[in-house]
Motif scaffolding. Structure first.
Motif, mmCIF file in Angstrom:
data_model
loop_
_atom_site.group_PDB
_atom_site.id
_atom_site.type_symbol
_atom_site.label_atom_id
_atom_site.label_comp_id
_atom_site.label_asym_id
_atom_site.label_seq_id
_atom_site.Cartn_x
_atom_site.Cartn_y
_atom_site.Cartn_z
ATOM 1 N N GLU A 1 -15.400 -46.159 1.067
ATOM 2 C CA GLU A 1 -14.972 -45.383 -0.111
ATOM 3 C C GLU A 1 -13.690 -44.630 0.492
ATOM 4 O O GLU A 1 -13.806 -43.991 1.751
ATOM 5 N N TRP A 2 -12.716 -43.872 -0.082
ATOM 6 C CA TRP A 2 -11.933 -43.142 0.090
ATOM 7 C C TRP A 2 -12.703 -41.625 0.118
ATOM 8 O O TRP A 2 -13.777 -41.343 -0.333
ATOM 9 N N ALA A 3 -12.101 -40.687 0.985
ATOM 10 C CA ALA A 3 -12.711 -39.255 0.882
ATOM 11 C C ALA A 3 -12.081 -38.569 -0.306
ATOM 12 O O ALA A 3 -11.087 -38.015 -0.414
ATOM 13 N N GLY B 1 -16.800 -42.226 5.250
ATOM 14 C CA GLY B 1 -15.934 -41.342 6.423
ATOM 15 C C GLY B 1 -16.717 -39.731 6.474
ATOM 16 O O GLY B 1 -16.618 -39.004 7.269
ATOM 17 N N SER B 2 -17.394 -39.475 5.234
ATOM 18 C CA SER B 2 -18.091 -38.324 5.099
ATOM 19 C C SER B 2 -19.331 -38.601 4.421
ATOM 20 O O SER B 2 -19.294 -38.706 3.041
ATOM 21 N N PHE B 3 -20.598 -38.428 5.133
ATOM 22 C CA PHE B 3 -21.892 -38.709 4.397
ATOM 23 C C PHE B 3 -22.253 -37.316 3.431
ATOM 24 O O PHE B 3 -22.473 -36.429 4.289
ATOM 25 N N GLY C 1 -21.383 -34.506 6.008
ATOM 26 C CA GLY C 1 -19.972 -34.413 6.658
ATOM 27 C C GLY C 1 -19.702 -35.603 7.735
ATOM 28 O O GLY C 1 -18.817 -35.619 8.016
ATOM 29 N N GLU C 2 -20.844 -36.058 8.179
ATOM 30 C CA GLU C 2 -20.732 -37.208 9.498
ATOM 31 C C GLU C 2 -20.383 -38.396 8.814
ATOM 32 O O GLU C 2 -20.898 -38.797 7.774
ATOM 33 N N PRO C 3 -19.776 -39.195 9.531
ATOM 34 C CA PRO C 3 -19.436 -40.559 9.086
ATOM 35 C C PRO C 3 -20.615 -41.378 9.319
ATOM 36 O O PRO C 3 -21.463 -41.158 10.164
#
Length: 276
Positions: free
Chosen positions: A170-172, A218-220, A247-249
């Motif tokens: 997915e995109w951020a 990219g950002s959980f 925010g962690e991948p």
């Protein structure tokens, strides 16, 4: 439904799953109701043009919150639209994303989901549910009991390579995340097809169902990622890390392809300044 739950020594996960499944059926029906896409007056910006909310997002979350607070009065709640409601000390908390994939939903694209999970006070996922209103699919998992799709067990794919298979990401929001461009190039070199569909929860559950061999975020964010993460892990997928911080991948992969996926993932992030 009973009105109260004994929190000692822990939550009744069978009852929590029953309540969650009922909410998923209600939310799926609400999401499927006809609306005018793209030009509808119920679409509003939150933090920018690529971050939007609709009346449906808010109505679904409000109903889910009301139901959970009535059924489990000591539990906390963290929702995409209405933030955090603190629970009793030491109580578990629910995470809600009423419409994960709001941009798709607002534009009439039938790929979004209802996501609901229950986590222990330390953040450990206990229960996860992801419902796809458009395909009539509901993924569920309770910690230690395996993963299910519409009541039937599901397992991650038995593939031993990424080559020739599907990789979800997915995109951020509207942007690429650090490492994504290199990862896309490396996956293309391996004839691995990448899909960016627009719902984190549904992307992760495709790994659980064995449809995608791997997925990377990219950002959980826990409201849309935690339930699907538990479902994928209970289906046998490898998660790196096992429980990301906000925010962690995150990387998910079928066990036989996990080593290859991790190597590409780390290389991409190191090359593009995303760290290891």
């Amino acid at each position: 439904m009973p009105e109260h739950e004994d929190l000692n020594p822990g939550p009744d996960l069978d009852r929590a799953l029953e309540v969650a499944t009922g909410l998923a059926a209600w939310a799926s029906e609400a999401i499927r109701r006809p609306r005018t896409p793209a030009t509808a007056t119920d679409v509003r910006q939150k933090d920018g043009p690529a971050d939007i909310v609709t009346d449906t997002d808010e109505a679904v979350e409000a109903h889910v919150r009301e139901t959970l607070l009535r059924a489990f009065p000591g539990h906390g709640i963290v929702g995409e639209e209405y933030g955090r409601t603190e629970g009793a000390p030491g109580a578990p908390h629910w995470v809600i994303d009423p419409v994960d994939g709001t941009t798709n939903y607002a534009h009439g694209i039938g790929w979004c989901s209802f996501s609901l999970g229950l986590a222990a006070p330390d953040g450990t996922p206990l229960l996860g549910l992801v419902a796809d209103p458009w395909r009539g699919e509901t993924f569920t998992a309770v910690r230690g009991r395996g993963a299910y799709l519409n009541g039937s067990p599901v397992r991650a794919a038995d593939h031993t390579t990424l080559t020739g298979h599907v990789f979800m990401t997915e995109w951020a929001a509207h942007a690429h995340w650090p490492g994504l461009d290199t990862l896309l190039t490396d996956l293309a070199d391996r004839h691995c097809t990448v899909r960016v569909m627009g719902s984190t929860a549904l992307s992760l559950t495709q790994v659980a169902a064995g449809r995608a061999t791997a997925a990377a975020i990219g950002s959980f964010h826990h409201v849309d990622g935690l339930p699907a993460l538990l479902i994928a892990r209970e289906a046998g997928a490898v998660a790196l890390p096992e429980l990301p911080a906000y925010g962690e991948p995150l990387l998910l992969a079928a066990p036989g392809a996990a080593r290859e996926a991790e190597a590409l993932w780390r290389r991409a992030r190191e090359r593009d300044g995303g760290g290891s």
